[in-house]
Structure formats: structure tokens, C-alpha cells
Design a protein around this motif. Sequence first.
Motif, PDB file in Angstrom:
ATOM      1  N   ARG A  19      29.660 -62.024  -4.638  1.00  0.00           N
ATOM      2  CA  ARG A  19      29.849 -61.397  -3.325  1.00  0.00           C
ATOM      3  C   ARG A  19      31.189 -60.700  -3.303  1.00  0.00           C
ATOM      4  O   ARG A  19      32.232 -61.321  -3.530  1.00  0.00           O
ATOM      5  CB  ARG A  19      29.777 -62.418  -2.192  1.00  0.00           C
ATOM      6  CG  ARG A  19      29.754 -61.756  -0.823  1.00  0.00           C
ATOM      7  CD  ARG A  19      29.619 -62.720   0.327  1.00  0.00           C
ATOM      8  NE  ARG A  19      30.899 -63.348   0.671  1.00  0.00           N
ATOM      9  CZ  ARG A  19      31.181 -63.824   1.872  1.00  0.00           C
ATOM     10  NH1 ARG A  19      30.279 -63.735   2.843  1.00  0.00           N
ATOM     11  NH2 ARG A  19      32.348 -64.393   2.099  1.00  0.00           N
ATOM     12  N   LEU A  20      31.136 -59.407  -3.017  1.00  0.00           N
ATOM     13  CA  LEU A  20      32.350 -58.621  -2.874  1.00  0.00           C
ATOM     14  C   LEU A  20      32.729 -58.529  -1.407  1.00  0.00           C
ATOM     15  O   LEU A  20      31.868 -58.497  -0.532  1.00  0.00           O
ATOM     16  CB  LEU A  20      32.145 -57.210  -3.426  1.00  0.00           C
ATOM     17  CG  LEU A  20      31.655 -57.098  -4.873  1.00  0.00           C
ATOM     18  CD1 LEU A  20      31.566 -55.622  -5.263  1.00  0.00           C
ATOM     19  CD2 LEU A  20      32.528 -57.869  -5.818  1.00  0.00           C
ATOM     20  N   SER A  21      34.025 -58.466  -1.163  1.00  0.00           N
ATOM     21  CA  SER A  21      34.539 -58.296   0.192  1.00  0.00           C
ATOM     22  C   SER A  21      35.423 -57.061   0.253  1.00  0.00           C
ATOM     23  O   SER A  21      36.075 -56.717  -0.732  1.00  0.00           O
ATOM     24  CB  SER A  21      35.366 -59.510   0.616  1.00  0.00           C
ATOM     25  OG  SER A  21      34.607 -60.690   0.581  1.00  0.00           O
ATOM     26  N   CYS A  22      35.441 -56.429   1.390  1.00  0.00           N
ATOM     27  CA  CYS A  22      36.307 -55.283   1.620  1.00  0.00           C
ATOM     28  C   CYS A  22      36.921 -55.439   2.993  1.00  0.00           C
ATOM     29  O   CYS A  22      36.229 -55.317   4.014  1.00  0.00           O
ATOM     30  CB  CYS A  22      35.537 -53.975   1.538  1.00  0.00           C
ATOM     31  SG  CYS A  22      36.516 -52.518   1.998  1.00  0.00           S
ATOM     32  N   ARG A  67      18.045 -56.283  -4.122  1.00  0.00           N
ATOM     33  CA  ARG A  67      18.931 -57.223  -4.826  1.00  0.00           C
ATOM     34  C   ARG A  67      20.292 -57.349  -4.150  1.00  0.00           C
ATOM     35  O   ARG A  67      20.895 -58.423  -4.176  1.00  0.00           O
ATOM     36  CB  ARG A  67      19.137 -56.771  -6.275  1.00  0.00           C
ATOM     37  CG  ARG A  67      17.871 -56.686  -7.099  1.00  0.00           C
ATOM     38  CD  ARG A  67      18.169 -56.418  -8.564  1.00  0.00           C
ATOM     39  NE  ARG A  67      18.850 -55.144  -8.778  1.00  0.00           N
ATOM     40  CZ  ARG A  67      20.037 -55.011  -9.375  1.00  0.00           C
ATOM     41  NH1 ARG A  67      20.663 -56.077  -9.828  1.00  0.00           N
ATOM     42  NH2 ARG A  67      20.582 -53.815  -9.537  1.00  0.00           N
ATOM     43  N   PHE A  68      20.785 -56.258  -3.592  1.00  0.00           N
ATOM     44  CA  PHE A  68      22.100 -56.239  -2.952  1.00  0.00           C
ATOM     45  C   PHE A  68      21.934 -56.154  -1.436  1.00  0.00           C
ATOM     46  O   PHE A  68      21.026 -55.484  -0.943  1.00  0.00           O
ATOM     47  CB  PHE A  68      22.912 -55.037  -3.405  1.00  0.00           C
ATOM     48  CG  PHE A  68      23.356 -55.066  -4.851  1.00  0.00           C
ATOM     49  CD1 PHE A  68      22.881 -56.024  -5.743  1.00  0.00           C
ATOM     50  CD2 PHE A  68      24.266 -54.128  -5.315  1.00  0.00           C
ATOM     51  CE1 PHE A  68      23.293 -56.041  -7.066  1.00  0.00           C
ATOM     52  CE2 PHE A  68      24.691 -54.134  -6.635  1.00  0.00           C
ATOM     53  CZ  PHE A  68      24.197 -55.086  -7.502  1.00  0.00           C
ATOM     54  N   THR A  69      22.853 -56.802  -0.721  1.00  0.00           N
ATOM     55  CA  THR A  69      22.839 -56.760   0.736  1.00  0.00           C
ATOM     56  C   THR A  69      24.236 -56.486   1.260  1.00  0.00           C
ATOM     57  O   THR A  69      25.181 -57.209   0.903  1.00  0.00           O
ATOM     58  CB  THR A  69      22.322 -58.080   1.335  1.00  0.00           C
ATOM     59  OG1 THR A  69      21.008 -58.357   0.836  1.00  0.00           O
ATOM     60  CG2 THR A  69      22.272 -57.996   2.857  1.00  0.00           C
ATOM     61  N   LEU A  70      24.343 -55.459   2.071  1.00  0.00           N
ATOM     62  CA  LEU A  70      25.621 -55.134   2.716  1.00  0.00           C
ATOM     63  C   LEU A  70      25.625 -55.741   4.102  1.00  0.00           C
ATOM     64  O   LEU A  70      24.668 -55.545   4.876  1.00  0.00           O
ATOM     65  CB  LEU A  70      25.788 -53.612   2.794  1.00  0.00           C
ATOM     66  CG  LEU A  70      27.160 -53.036   3.153  1.00  0.00           C
ATOM     67  CD1 LEU A  70      27.232 -51.565   2.793  1.00  0.00           C
ATOM     68  CD2 LEU A  70      27.490 -53.218   4.622  1.00  0.00           C
ATOM     69  N   ILE A  79      33.640 -55.849   5.382  1.00  0.00           N
ATOM     70  CA  ILE A  79      32.253 -55.722   4.960  1.00  0.00           C
ATOM     71  C   ILE A  79      32.095 -56.468   3.643  1.00  0.00           C
ATOM     72  O   ILE A  79      33.071 -56.687   2.908  1.00  0.00           O
ATOM     73  CB  ILE A  79      31.784 -54.267   4.809  1.00  0.00           C
ATOM     74  CG1 ILE A  79      32.570 -53.527   3.722  1.00  0.00           C
ATOM     75  CG2 ILE A  79      31.867 -53.537   6.137  1.00  0.00           C
ATOM     76  CD1 ILE A  79      31.976 -52.175   3.365  1.00  0.00           C
ATOM     77  N   TYR A  80      30.863 -56.856   3.380  1.00  0.00           N
ATOM     78  CA  TYR A  80      30.562 -57.630   2.194  1.00  0.00           C
ATOM     79  C   TYR A  80      29.421 -56.966   1.421  1.00  0.00           C
ATOM     80  O   TYR A  80      28.598 -56.263   1.991  1.00  0.00           O
ATOM     81  CB  TYR A  80      30.146 -59.047   2.574  1.00  0.00           C
ATOM     82  CG  TYR A  80      31.167 -59.775   3.408  1.00  0.00           C
ATOM     83  CD1 TYR A  80      31.073 -59.765   4.800  1.00  0.00           C
ATOM     84  CD2 TYR A  80      32.216 -60.471   2.822  1.00  0.00           C
ATOM     85  CE1 TYR A  80      32.009 -60.433   5.581  1.00  0.00           C
ATOM     86  CE2 TYR A  80      33.154 -61.137   3.589  1.00  0.00           C
ATOM     87  CZ  TYR A  80      33.052 -61.107   4.967  1.00  0.00           C
ATOM     88  OH  TYR A  80      33.987 -61.760   5.739  1.00  0.00           O
TER      89      TYR A  80
END
Length: 119
Positions: A19-22, A67-70, A79-80
Motif C-alpha cells: 500500500r502506497l500513501s501520498c 488489482r489496484f484500488t485508489l 490518498i492511498y
Amino acid sequence: QVQLVESGGGLVQAGGSLRLSCAASGCTSCTSRMAWFRRAPGKEREVIASISLRTGSTTYADSVKGRFTLSRDNAKNTIYLQMNSLKPEDTAVYYCAAADSPVSSWSYWGQGTQVTVSS
């Protein structure tokens, strides 16, 4: 001005998740939309997911759809990008970006975070 700081990248095996965070700071009310881009080695930068901060609507590139969820946390101005079922071809530097309006260019960029998926 808006400052964007990404975090959450790393090394993961194929099939795994990250999980990426911004986190946005500064004039966060000045931005209309945000997005995640990535640049894989030897390839052009591509937008993979975006969100309207006004409506919450999201769009995804075909390569990551399903596959990816924002998602977003308005209280944290963050945002993630939840990335599941990762593949070696997802290896890239991932960037967060923001724009002032629905039609303006992506004016604000984070420094990028490396995601490496091993096979």
C-alpha cells in the motif's frame, strides 16, 4: 503550492501486496484531482489511477484494474494505492501527482517511491 510525499514502496514477491500513501500539504484545497503514475525501466511514465477530489470518482488503467484500488482520507489529506496480486511487470517508480482543475496539467509531483516485484 502543494507538496506531495509518497511512502510505502519496497520489495515484494509476485502475488503479494503493498500500500502506497501520498500525503499532501500546503494549499490542499487548491487541488481538484490526484493520481498515481508509474515509470517502469525503459518505459514512458503512465497514469495508472486517478481520483476526483470533488466527486470521489476514480479511474484505472487497464493494466491495474481489478488489482489496484485508489482511496482517500480527506481528514489526513492523503490518498492511498492498495496494490494486490502484484506482478513483476508492476516494478516501477510510483509517483503521486495533483492538479488544480479537472482539465489542467499535473502541476504537483511527489519524489517517487520504488516498488520492486520479484518473480
